[in-house]
Motif scaffolding. Structure first.
Motif, short mmCIF file in Angstrom:
data_model
loop_
_atom_site.label_atom_id
_atom_site.label_comp_id
_atom_site.label_asym_id
_atom_site.label_seq_id
_atom_site.Cartn_x
_atom_site.Cartn_y
_atom_site.Cartn_z
N SER A 38 70.47 9.66 78.80
CA SER A 38 70.75 8.99 80.09
C SER A 38 71.54 7.72 80.49
N CYS A 39 71.64 7.69 79.09
CA CYS A 39 73.06 6.44 78.81
C CYS A 39 74.22 6.99 79.33
N GLN A 40 74.48 7.93 78.55
CA GLN A 40 75.58 8.98 79.27
C GLN A 40 76.23 9.01 80.38
N ALA A 41 75.25 8.67 82.02
CA ALA A 41 75.91 8.71 83.32
C ALA A 41 76.23 7.21 83.53
N THR A 42 76.04 6.45 82.89
CA THR A 42 76.54 4.58 82.51
C THR A 42 77.83 4.55 82.26
N ARG A 43 78.43 3.25 82.33
CA ARG A 43 79.72 3.21 82.35
C ARG A 43 80.00 2.65 80.83
N TYR A 44 79.02 2.13 79.90
CA TYR A 44 78.76 2.11 79.08
C TYR A 44 77.80 1.75 77.88
N PRO A 45 78.01 3.64 77.64
CA PRO A 45 76.43 3.78 77.46
C PRO A 45 76.25 3.51 75.60
N ALA A 46 77.28 3.49 74.95
CA ALA A 46 77.20 2.55 73.51
C ALA A 46 75.41 1.56 73.84
N LEU A 47 76.44 0.20 74.42
CA LEU A 47 76.00 -0.42 75.05
C LEU A 47 74.61 -0.59 75.90
N CYS A 48 74.48 0.75 76.39
CA CYS A 48 73.13 1.07 76.99
C CYS A 48 72.00 1.11 76.48
N LEU A 49 72.48 2.12 74.78
CA LEU A 49 71.46 2.72 73.69
C LEU A 49 71.08 1.65 73.41
N GLN A 50 72.13 0.86 72.75
CA GLN A 50 71.92 -0.33 71.73
C GLN A 50 70.87 -1.46 72.40
N CYS A 51 71.32 -1.50 73.48
CA CYS A 51 69.70 -2.16 74.44
C CYS A 51 68.59 -1.78 74.89
N LEU A 52 68.41 -0.75 75.06
CA LEU A 52 67.01 0.17 75.31
C LEU A 52 66.37 0.92 74.26
N SER A 53 67.24 1.74 73.66
CA SER A 53 66.47 1.77 72.89
C SER A 53 64.89 1.56 72.04
N SER A 54 65.08 0.11 71.11
CA SER A 54 63.77 0.54 70.84
C SER A 54 62.22 -0.20 72.05
N GLN A 60 59.15 6.64 77.15
CA GLN A 60 58.68 7.34 76.57
C GLN A 60 59.97 8.38 76.97
N GLN A 61 59.83 8.72 78.52
CA GLN A 61 60.80 10.66 78.94
C GLN A 61 60.95 10.06 80.88
N SER A 62 60.22 9.21 80.85
CA SER A 62 60.66 7.98 82.11
C SER A 62 61.72 7.19 82.95
N ASN A 63 62.07 8.27 83.63
CA ASN A 63 63.37 8.25 84.40
C ASN A 63 63.35 6.20 85.59
N GLU A 64 61.55 6.19 85.87
CA GLU A 64 61.33 5.72 86.65
C GLU A 64 61.13 4.16 85.50
N GLN A 65 60.67 4.43 84.28
CA GLN A 65 60.39 3.40 83.43
C GLN A 65 61.67 2.86 82.54
N LEU A 66 63.02 4.13 82.39
CA LEU A 66 64.30 3.53 82.05
C LEU A 66 65.02 2.77 82.60
N ALA A 67 64.67 2.51 83.98
CA ALA A 67 65.42 2.03 85.37
C ALA A 67 65.44 0.37 85.15
N GLN A 68 63.90 0.31 84.58
CA GLN A 68 63.27 -0.67 85.10
C GLN A 68 62.65 -1.48 84.00
N VAL A 69 63.23 -1.07 82.35
CA VAL A 69 63.30 -1.75 81.57
C VAL A 69 65.19 -2.13 81.17
N ALA A 70 65.53 -1.35 82.50
CA ALA A 70 67.15 -1.76 82.31
C ALA A 70 67.59 -2.85 82.85
N LEU A 71 66.97 -2.87 83.83
CA LEU A 71 66.41 -3.89 85.11
C LEU A 71 65.71 -5.29 84.18
#
Length: 202
Positions: A38-54, A60-71
């Motif tokens: 999912s982070c490959q769709a962002t401008r800063y994929p490495a930072l995205c993975l660093q912030c969200l992998s924990s 899980q595999q929820s696009n909604e939860q991913l967006a919620q956690v990212a915000l």
């Protein structure tokens, strides 16, 4: 004695939940792979993975939860940046022009926090909506996150010019740029969630 027992109970509960979260992350490579893809769709994929992998256990595999956690991560970093920038007003020897830029930045980052808070609320509404209501809430989220980005960038712009080459500029620019990049990633993940939600709608 009762207070001590309560504190110990709270600590044990915290450690237990932390252990569960770590276990979920460690034993669910599918969730981590989902975040990475999912982070490959962002401008800063490495930072995205660093912030969200924990948070893999929660996402899980929820696009909604991913967006919620990212915000939520963006909001936390923006709030931290407000405190960080506010402390800069106490530096000894700060120049008047720098001090004014710092104060302007505090206001702008406060606005970033407000807009990200709105976006999280709207995302909650968006996830429960359908049809035109979904589109309307999606637009509200996108508008709020874009505004948050604009305010953060305005803070950084306030430190341009030959009189702004000191340590204050460097430290604030680094901190606020991090917020802007994380927020940019969050917007991309919101857009990804919206696109997949529409595609799966009957």
């Amino acid at each position: 004695m009762a207070k001590l027992a309560i504190c110990l109970l709270f600590l044990l509960s915290f450690l237990y939940m932390s252990g569960k979260a770590e276990s979920a992350t460690a034993t669910d490579p599918a969730a981590t792979n989902f975040i990475k893809a999912s982070c490959q769709a962002t401008r800063y994929p490495a930072l995205c993975l660093q912030c969200l992998s924990s948070y893999a256990g929660q996402i899980q595999q929820s696009n909604e939860q991913l967006a919620q956690v990212a915000l939520t991560v963006s909001l936390a970093r923006a709030r931290s940046a407000v405190v960080f920038v506010s402390n800069m007003t106490q530096l000894s020897g700060i120049k008047p022009r720098e001090l004014q830029a710092v104060k302007d930045c505090i206001n702008n980052m406060g606005a970033t926090v407000d807009q990200l808070s709105k976006s999280i609320h709207e995302l909650g509404q968006m996830s429960r909506a359908t049809g035109q209501d979904f589109t309307w809430h999606t637009s509200n989220v996108q508008t709020s996150v874009s505004a948050a980005l604009t305010y953060a960038n305005t803070c950084v712009d306030g430190f341009t010019g030959p009189t702004m080459d000191g340590n204050v500029k460097v430290r604030i620019k680094s901190r606020v740029t991090d917020v802007a990049e994380v927020t940019s990633n969050a917007l991309a993940l919101v857009n990804r969630f919206a696109a997949r939600h529409r595609a799966s709608a009957p």
